[in-house]
Design an enzyme around this catalytic site. Sequence first.
Site, PDB file in Angstrom:
ATOM      1  N   GLU A  80       3.997 -11.461  -2.235  1.00 35.10           N
ATOM      2  CA  GLU A  80       4.597 -10.349  -3.093  1.00 35.10           C
ATOM      3  C   GLU A  80       5.549 -11.187  -3.697  1.00 35.10           C
ATOM      4  O   GLU A  80       6.377 -10.687  -3.231  1.00 35.10           O
ATOM      5  CB  GLU A  80       4.397  -8.864  -2.886  1.00 35.10           C
ATOM      6  CG  GLU A  80       3.267  -8.844  -2.073  1.00 35.10           C
ATOM      7  CD  GLU A  80       3.113  -6.907  -2.157  1.00 35.10           C
ATOM      8  OE1 GLU A  80       3.803  -6.668  -1.706  1.00 35.10           O
ATOM      9  OE2 GLU A  80       1.381  -6.826  -2.292  1.00 35.10           O
ATOM     10  N   ASP A 118      -5.166  -3.005   1.831  1.00 33.62           N
ATOM     11  CA  ASP A 118      -3.886  -2.611   2.298  1.00 33.62           C
ATOM     12  C   ASP A 118      -3.546  -0.818   2.082  1.00 33.62           C
ATOM     13  O   ASP A 118      -2.920  -0.657   1.421  1.00 33.62           O
ATOM     14  CB  ASP A 118      -2.883  -2.498   0.662  1.00 33.62           C
ATOM     15  CG  ASP A 118      -1.517  -2.649   0.467  1.00 33.62           C
ATOM     16  OD1 ASP A 118      -1.085  -2.203   2.209  1.00 33.62           O
ATOM     17  OD2 ASP A 118      -0.730  -2.507  -0.469  1.00 33.62           O
ATOM     18  N   GLU A 172       2.048   6.162   1.562  1.00 34.55           N
ATOM     19  CA  GLU A 172       2.094   5.667   1.077  1.00 34.55           C
ATOM     20  C   GLU A 172       0.503   6.049  -0.011  1.00 34.55           C
ATOM     21  O   GLU A 172       0.378   6.183  -1.492  1.00 34.55           O
ATOM     22  CB  GLU A 172       2.153   4.055   0.810  1.00 34.55           C
ATOM     23  CG  GLU A 172       2.161   3.166  -0.473  1.00 34.55           C
ATOM     24  CD  GLU A 172       2.377   1.465  -0.382  1.00 34.55           C
ATOM     25  OE1 GLU A 172       2.575   1.255   0.654  1.00 34.55           O
ATOM     26  OE2 GLU A 172       2.071   0.953  -1.361  1.00 34.55           O
TER      27      GLU A 172
END
Lengths: 672, 672
Positions: free
Chosen positions: B283, B362, B390
């Site tokens: 990323e 993820d 998250e």
Amino acid sequence: MSVHAAWLPAESFVALGSRRVLVHGDGVDTVLDEVTRACARHGGQVRRSPCGDADVDLVLALRQAVPLPVPAAQAARQAAGEPPGDEGFVLTRSGDVTVLLADTPTGLLYGLFHLVRLGAAAFTVDQPTRRHRPALRRRMLDHWDNVSVHPVMGQVERGYAGGSIFWRDGAARHDLARIREYGRLLAAVGINAISVNNVNVGPVEARLLTDRLDDVAEIADVLRPYGIRVHLSVTFAAPVVLGGLPTADPRDEQVRAWWATTTRQVYERIGDFGGYVVKADSEGQPGPFSYGRSHADGANLLAEALAPHGGVVHWRAFVYNHHQDWRDRSTDRARAAYDHFVPLDGDFRTNVVLQVKYGPVDFQPREPVSPVLAAMPATRLAMELQVTQEYTGQQRHVCYLGPWWSELLGFRPWQTPERTVADVVTELVAVSNVGDDPFWCGHPLAQANLYAFGRLAWDPRLDPTAVLDEWIDLTSPPGSTGDTGRVRATLHAIMDDSWRTYERYTAPLGVGFMVDPLRHHYGPNVDGYEYSRWGTYHFADRDGVGVDRTRATGTGYAGQYPPGWAQVYESLADCPDELLLFFHHVPYDHVLHSGSTVIQHIYDTHFTGVAQVETMRERWRQLAGLLDQALFERVAERLDEQVRSATEWRDQINTYFFRKSGVPDAHGRPIH
Amino acid sequence: MSVHAAWLPAESFVALGSRRVLVHGDGVDTVLDEVTRACARHGGQVRRSPCGDADVDLVLALRQAVPLPVPAAQAARQAAGEPPGDEGFVLTRSGDVTVLLADTPTGLLYGLFHLVRLGAAAFTVDQPTRRHRPALRRRMLDHWDNVSVHPVMGQVERGYAGGSIFWRDGAARHDLARIREYGRLLAAVGINAISVNNVNVGPVEARLLTDRLDDVAEIADVLRPYGIRVHLSVTFAAPVVLGGLPTADPRDEQVRAWWATTTRQVYERIGDFGGYVVKADSEGQPGPFSYGRSHADGANLLAEALAPHGGVVHWRAFVYNHHQDWRDRSTDRARAAYDHFVPLDGDFRTNVVLQVKYGPVDFQPREPVSPVLAAMPATRLAMELQVTQEYTGQQRHVCYLGPWWSELLGFRPWQTPERTVADVVTELVAVSNVGDDPFWCGHPLAQANLYAFGRLAWDPRLDPTAVLDEWIDLTSPPGSTGDTGRVRATLHAIMDDSWRTYERYTAPLGVGFMVDPLRHHYGPNVDGYEYSRWGTYHFADRDGVGVDRTRATGTGYAGQYPPGWAQVYESLADCPDELLLFFHHVPYDHVLHSGSTVIQHIYDTHFTGVAQVETMRERWRQLAGLLDQALFERVAERLDEQVRSATEWRDQINTYFFRKSGVPDAHGRPIH
């Protein structure tokens, strides 16, 4: 790099600047300055005192000057007939002398730039006497520039051309040379008003009205010689946030007094201040609804304060519920402006201008014309366009909008040939596409949109293709160093149909708003606003797509039009293809007037649109070596991005509808 | 308001603090301090010198102290047998004396908190002798805290509890009291390592390694008494950005020397520094790929520098191509960690810990266990969890994750009873959910996740429901002022099944990632990542949904598992329902093991999930008046938001699949 000359490169002044020019009248400094510069560069002569016809090729004079300085001018005044008015001018030839007369320095300046457009043709015998006047009294640009950098929207909201030419990081830039150059470009296309800050007014911006007024006055001083009056976006809550009052209620006497005093102080500092622009009760901005008052109450409050000084308030009709429930199919954002404002027709003071977006939703590449424009005969109306390309490629895509605006201005609400939208409105307003980019607009070719906006605001009946060619010829073309004929032909080929190309590869058949919320409306996201509070839906399911806005079975929006159009739009048989999905939810196998089904139309236009963009890019590449290198590369990079983005649009739209409909492409092209 | 006591309120120390306690040994200041405080508050006595059994109720002593101060302790040492080790302790009763022995001050501290958990039961005769040792050697929290506020991610990346307790606006906060209190809470659940900055390392954060090292040392000094070693996230490009070298190539001698020197300097300042955490080639972060080197080369470079000092490098296996083309169905992000790392098994130095996210994508609420964990026998492995929510409601939703982590830890890669994931990994790491919020975690009930993480890292075989009850009992419950039995029962009812409830109303059947990119993964957006570069797709069309990850017809991901699981996952008949859409693309009318079709399952779980959240809220409301008002209101507000958000999830998911499939709900409930 220096700032690009746009449509006023030195070469455009050759015909004028190589002649003997007499400039006559008081207060014509701006014209004199232009002529002096042009003659100095191109070998002409400037005269200020009377002379004989034989000593002069061109006279630029105020009509009322007595006596006119040369016989030709005197003859021209006789021929001119009716006065040209504050902003008009008369052009004629008398013998070998070209004469341009105006009643005001601004009119003379507009005439001068008209001569620039004419070039050598201004000095030929067959130039007939003609009076030129703008069709619309105000031709205005709204800058959505923030003084402070907004944490989400940045320095310029919906700006795609770098920073603001007025503001940077919370303060005025004081780059007066740049602002002056901007004023010159605007005067050359007849724009006479500008608002210098965003309609979403933050705490710093609010203070432009009071303790930061000097910054506004400075801009006004620079733009005044170009016939441009400065306006200011204000917050309706100003009496509270600036004045410390407990309310901003328009019926409150203290509030009225505060606005009167504040406005008087503005005019003491800026005698020709234009007025206020207001976005009220919209997307979080404060407004009269907070006090149970109408928008007429709100607008009239400011209009009353402005009236003694000759100012106007531009009151935006962009009011809608932006907390809609996507589950509720009865609410229709498209209805909102009409529902809010039409009942108030007749209630607004004469110095209120209701500023109506061209379509009922939000600056989409295709919408029907706003029905509000045909429904408020007792109200002064401005139509609002968006020169900045928020929904039309964000100045990374070539998208010449002249043809679209021409369609809008030429729309006949009552289906009679006499009255078009251009006849109904008194002014045209647009959101500017200009920033501190050296090419002004990020994309060099986006300059053409600013140019076309000014020209169409001056004369809505101009052919947008002719306007494009005019722009191409003036910019000669921009940065051209070689074969101008080929460059011009190529630019024309790339730009002329570019709006329709953009329409082809984006949301189909007028349904609109399949844009990406994450990337601030750039790029495709078919469901991006489908389950949102913003009221922008397409309702695609496995059987069909579109929004039923008929009275019989839909939201009733179509009924806001005069009966003729209501009937056309409500009829599946008559509704124009390009607006079909705006008005109807139809099955994918519905057959269009074109003979194609809806689903096949989607596939076809998206494949075609991308192919056209690829051709654009190919054409541009063939100009390598013929143009200024920086400009060539800037456009080349953006065309690469346009191809990439258009391909993404094509593939996402096609895949989305293929996955939903299950109907294969008749031609077997790749869909993912 | 003062900071909430979490699971260490004063009342939890009643049993211990009301007794006569002998604390014995050198360097046991932290234990002594806890005991002194407890006794001062609850009327007990603290002794430091030897005495008879009759004079003492509790002995806390280092085992190697000779002679042990009381006969009971001497007897206990005989009974204890094998040494408890660095972090373990032995608890026994000898006559009327409770004896806790450890080999180190940290072990003794863990024992002390064990006594707190036991409460009065620690002082009953039927307390058998038992040795306690952590199952995993390192139990670590990663703080994704930025020093400077990141323009997009803020002060804490994926943080939902206010600011950072370590950093604010570019500098250390120096709030040592808060950090000390944090250390105490962590020690109470056995966490022994922490990294203090985000794995995405910005330019300011990079300098923590060098000229900002004092800030790290300050934190280390505060946490050391609680048995916690401090680690640092570093950028792989450090030799370039900090050292001014032309390269960060792991094979370059200068680079190796730079890391050796820099690391030595770190240890000169922080003698028990834990080591480095690295996100490389992921990323946008730099990594060894830039130099054509492998991740073993990269990790070993840092490991070599750390080895002489006893430090470790946590090298994250979260490496994948985040510029995928959604059109390409052959690329599968789920495969990436295995494809990158498994070929390197055996190449890593022994002080490299490969940090592997629990699932292949993820941190979704449901994923299969990462196959990497079963495929690298010659590598030290950590499993990485996400305590910060998250993808599980961002601490606005109640979502007790203990049961989920327990499932992950108990997964048997080889389908044999002996070896679970917990047996394969040597440590557990999690992203922290703590910020400067007075309730530590934003949502007061989210404290339970931090608690459960620590407890399961100490003993992965604990029953997560028992851990929940333990947390409820300790917090007594948090802020409780009244009927504790009712409060406890209510909390249990609200929290125990809350992860499965969350799973019900979000993405169905393991397909994952239907989250909103715009709101940073909060709330539903079914197509939010469907046409994106992030590699997270569900491929829903009018006929079916899911990702074919079989070897025969799909991406082949299932083949990364040992044969038993590969076969289970690849078989439509055997694949567990909850992972069906992760492994298979199936028609909407596919019948699950539950007997329901996929489409009806989607509808049913979403209606049920929302109903359960409404019940949660109703239950909570009945606690009005029984709890601290601020805590009650904080949870009540968040439950309102959870109901709103769950409803939005339900309606968007149901509507999306109804529009695509056209299949009505069998029970005729409203779908839009």
